[in-house]
Design a protein around this motif. Structure first.
Motif, short mmCIF file in Angstrom:
data_model
loop_
_atom_site.label_atom_id
_atom_site.label_comp_id
_atom_site.label_asym_id
_atom_site.label_seq_id
_atom_site.Cartn_x
_atom_site.Cartn_y
_atom_site.Cartn_z
N ARG A 197 0.85 -1.19 0.00
CA ARG A 197 0.00 0.00 0.00
C ARG A 197 0.88 1.24 0.00
N PRO A 198 0.33 2.39 -0.39
CA PRO A 198 1.16 3.60 -0.51
C PRO A 198 1.97 3.93 0.74
N ARG A 237 4.69 1.39 1.07
CA ARG A 237 5.63 1.59 -0.03
C ARG A 237 6.58 2.74 0.27
N ARG A 253 7.23 -1.29 -11.53
CA ARG A 253 6.04 -0.48 -11.29
C ARG A 253 5.30 -0.17 -12.59
#
Length: 275
Positions: free
Chosen positions: A89-90, A93, A164
């Motif tokens: 998750r952000p 990350r 990514r």
């Protein structure tokens, strides 16, 4: 007329850059090359002394063997780490990215001395291992641990940048066609990640060849690398010409290996420079 204008415009931008590269790159390199043939006397004496000594050849072989081992371990650790960053998750990350970037803000010398304290016989690592202390310093183990820690960010970042951009729907499509998750990963995802892996491999391997501080502090007499030998020749016995010859040999052998690799694999395509 237009060509002249284009030349004038580009010249204003290119000439300062060319002058900068000439001063900080071409001139020092040419000086090292010239010194290797002229100091202490003109000729090939420095190169003959290097190739005639099994000790120096062992150092050269040890340099590339250590660089290869460090590169392999770095990629084995960096690939799953970069892949985990694409799944996180952000918030997490960002935490993982911060963990990668923090070493850039710390001195290499400080980090290496920290490893000396951690890996010594009375250090934290051996305190966690039951029984007799495990020798983790003054050997290849210590060098590998220290160098992998230094080079890990240089492997993770290019692999993450490639991963990514991979559409994960391709994995779901492969699984929808009957492939197992493992098969879909290795046949679909892994090939798409190869450009990042190739970039990480080249960056880590070439950078590792010139290491000095980490192997000097964590390694032993049997684990001398060419960078250490060059410094010893410069500061210990003042053999500037021989040290220059060592640097030229390292440069030429590295270039030859990269040339061979480019023949075996389309590096330009893998790194993203061509189609």
């Amino acid at each position: 007329m237009s060509l002249r204008r284009l030349g004038d415009g580009w010249g204003a931008l290119v000439l300062p850059l060319a002058a900068f590269l000439l001063v900080v790159f071409v001139y020092p390199l040419a000086s090292v090359l010239a010194r290797s043939f002229t100091d202490p006397e003109p000729g090939l004496g420095n190169y003959a002394a290097f190739f005639a000594s099994p000790v120096y050849l062992d150092v050269l072989g040890n340099t590339f063997a250590t660089a290869g081992l460090v590169t392999l371990v770095t990629l084995l650790l960096g690939f799953p780490y970069a892949y985990l960053m694409t799944l996180a998750r952000p918030f997490w990350r960002g935490v993982l990215m911060a963990a990668v970037l923090v070493p850039f803000w710390t001195s290499l010398l400080v980090r290496t001395f920290a490893w000396v304290l951690l890996l010594r016989d009375t250090g934290v690592v051996n305190a966690l291992i039951p029984g007799e202390p495990v020798p983790l310093l003054r050997n290849l183990t210590g060098i590998t641990i220290g160098m992998v820690q230094v080079m890990l960010p240089f492997a993770v970042l290019p692999m993450y940048a490639t991963m990514r951009g991979i559409d994960r729907r391709l994995l779901r499509a492969a699984e929808g066609l009957g492939a197992t998750p493992v098969f879909a990963f290795w046949r679909v995802y892994a090939p798409l990640a190869l450009p990042g892996v190739a970039a990480a491999l080249l960056l880590v391997f070439v950078s590792t060849l010139g290491f000095y501080v980490t192997p000097a502090l964590l390694g032993g007499p049997k684990d001398v690398m060419l960078g250490e030998l060059i410094v010893q020749q410069l500061s210990g016995v003042l053999r500037w010409g021989f040290a220059s010859a060592l640097a030229v040999v390292l440069l030429l052998v590295t270039g030859a290996l990269l040339l061979i690799a480019s023949r075996l694999v389309d590096l330009r395509k893998m790194i993203g420079g061509g189609s």
